[in-house]
Scaffold this motif. Structure first.
Motif, PDB file in Angstrom:
ATOM      1  N   VAL A 118       4.570  -3.726  -6.765  1.00 47.40           N
ATOM      2  CA  VAL A 118       4.238  -2.487  -6.396  1.00 47.40           C
ATOM      3  C   VAL A 118       5.103  -1.555  -7.339  1.00 47.40           C
ATOM      4  O   VAL A 118       4.588  -0.476  -7.962  1.00 47.40           O
ATOM      5  N   LEU A 119       6.439  -1.619  -7.528  1.00 47.04           N
ATOM      6  CA  LEU A 119       7.110  -0.908  -8.532  1.00 47.04           C
ATOM      7  C   LEU A 119       6.714  -1.034  -9.932  1.00 47.04           C
ATOM      8  O   LEU A 119       6.815  -0.283 -10.727  1.00 47.04           O
ATOM      9  N   ALA A 146       8.121   1.411   2.563  1.00 44.75           N
ATOM     10  CA  ALA A 146       7.362   1.699   3.742  1.00 44.75           C
ATOM     11  C   ALA A 146       6.259   0.767   3.563  1.00 44.75           C
ATOM     12  O   ALA A 146       5.489   0.415   2.689  1.00 44.75           O
ATOM     13  N   GLU A 147       5.947   0.195   4.947  1.00 44.57           N
ATOM     14  CA  GLU A 147       4.578  -0.592   4.999  1.00 44.57           C
ATOM     15  C   GLU A 147       3.555  -0.053   6.100  1.00 44.57           C
ATOM     16  O   GLU A 147       3.746   0.620   6.895  1.00 44.57           O
ATOM     17  N   SER A 154       4.552   2.018  -0.316  1.00 42.43           N
ATOM     18  CA  SER A 154       5.567   3.087  -1.045  1.00 42.43           C
ATOM     19  C   SER A 154       7.036   2.166  -1.353  1.00 42.43           C
ATOM     20  O   SER A 154       7.564   1.560  -0.342  1.00 42.43           O
ATOM     21  N   VAL A 155       7.732   2.544  -2.256  1.00 44.92           N
ATOM     22  CA  VAL A 155       8.921   2.015  -2.537  1.00 44.92           C
ATOM     23  C   VAL A 155      10.052   3.033  -3.051  1.00 44.92           C
ATOM     24  O   VAL A 155       9.499   3.983  -3.923  1.00 44.92           O
ATOM     25  N   THR A 156      11.489   3.327  -2.746  1.00 46.86           N
ATOM     26  CA  THR A 156      12.282   4.032  -3.229  1.00 46.86           C
ATOM     27  C   THR A 156      13.469   3.341  -3.109  1.00 46.86           C
ATOM     28  O   THR A 156      14.059   2.538  -2.391  1.00 46.86           O
ATOM     29  N   THR A 172       4.321   4.966  -5.250  1.00 49.41           N
ATOM     30  CA  THR A 172       3.384   4.634  -4.187  1.00 49.41           C
ATOM     31  C   THR A 172       2.217   3.935  -4.703  1.00 49.41           C
ATOM     32  O   THR A 172       1.754   4.230  -5.666  1.00 49.41           O
ATOM     33  N   VAL A 173       1.671   2.909  -4.054  1.00 49.60           N
ATOM     34  CA  VAL A 173       0.392   2.121  -4.499  1.00 49.60           C
ATOM     35  C   VAL A 173      -0.415   3.301  -4.996  1.00 49.60           C
ATOM     36  O   VAL A 173      -0.718   4.208  -4.099  1.00 49.60           O
TER      37      VAL A 173
END
Length: 247
Positions: A118-119, A146-147, A154-156, A172-173
């Motif tokens: 994703v990232l 976030a799933e 989403s990734v942070t 975010t995708v």
């Protein structure tokens, strides 16, 4: 969007003697890194001030870093936490969960690989690998995800410096953008950071994304008088440093 890391001299300077000499570079004198914030110190300087590295836990530059590391590790053991405010997806409400990844956990390897993918859709795959796995120059970064229905959307990534949190990489995708998913993840992360005693969040924005961070997320540009030289803050080409107070 490709943000190119170009480093910071502060991260390679000893926090006790405030330097890394040319002779150090020639003789490859190693600096030990704090397991939490990645600040560096000479072994000889540690001995001078009477501090020692714990082989079982590594070295922490302050008791605050040791405490933060413990609390973050504890959070990794928790099951994904439900985000109470849903997002709208395909004309229905979608409740997300969020969690911190533990890259040392063998049972999470599939989720870790999914997060890297994703990232990697926003940044390069090589950068994504190093960021999520906490490899140089991204040591000390933690990854919040976030799933939705068990899939990473989403990734942070962030790092803690005493009472400052640094947001490094966010994405975010593609098919789930404009659904406020990143906003929900950031809200959940901010609430968690408040519990840890974080007072200020800094992040690096491109000029294109700046209106989103300022208008939607409540950040402001960091004034030129504000210095982060005492912290191991990442630096990127062509980005603007922003901040938000959460106390």
């Amino acid at each position: 969007m490709a943000m190119i890391y170009y480093g910071t001299n502060v991260s390679r300077a000893c926090i006790f003697c405030r330097g890394r000499t040319f002779l150090d570079e020639i003789q490859h004198v190693p600096l030990i890194a704090c397991e939490q914030c990645d600040r560096r110190a000479h072994h000889s300087c540690l001995n001078t001030v009477g501090l020692q590295e714990d082989p079982s836990r590594g070295w922490f530059c302050t008791s605050r870093c040791a405490t933060l590391n413990f609390l973050l590790r504890e959070q990794m053991l928790n099951s994904p936490i439900k985000i109470n405010i849903p997002v709208l997806h395909k004309q229905r409400y979608d409740y997300l969960t969020w969690s911190l990844l533990d890259v040392t956990n063998d049972t999470q390897q599939a989720k870790i690989q999914e997060t890297i993918e994703v990232l990697g859709t926003t940044f390069s795959k090589e950068v994504a690998q190093r960021v999520v796995k906490g490899l140089d120059p991204y040591r000390g970064l933690y990854t919040a995800i976030a799933e939705s229905q068990g899939r990473v959307v989403s990734v942070t990534t962030f790092r803690l410096h005493d009472h400052i949190a640094e947001i490094a990489f966010v994405t975010t995708v593609l098919l789930r953008r404009r659904q406020r998913i990143c906003e929900r993840l950031m809200e959940a992360l901010e609430n968690f950071l408040k519990v840890l005693g974080v007072e200020e969040i800094v992040l690096h924005s491109t000029s294109r994304a700046l209106p989103i961070w300022t208008n939607t997320f409540g950040y402001e540009r960091v004034p030129s008088s504000r210095s982060f030289e005492d912290y191991n803050i990442l630096q990127f080409e062509s980005t603007i440093t922003c901040r938000k107070f959460i106390i």
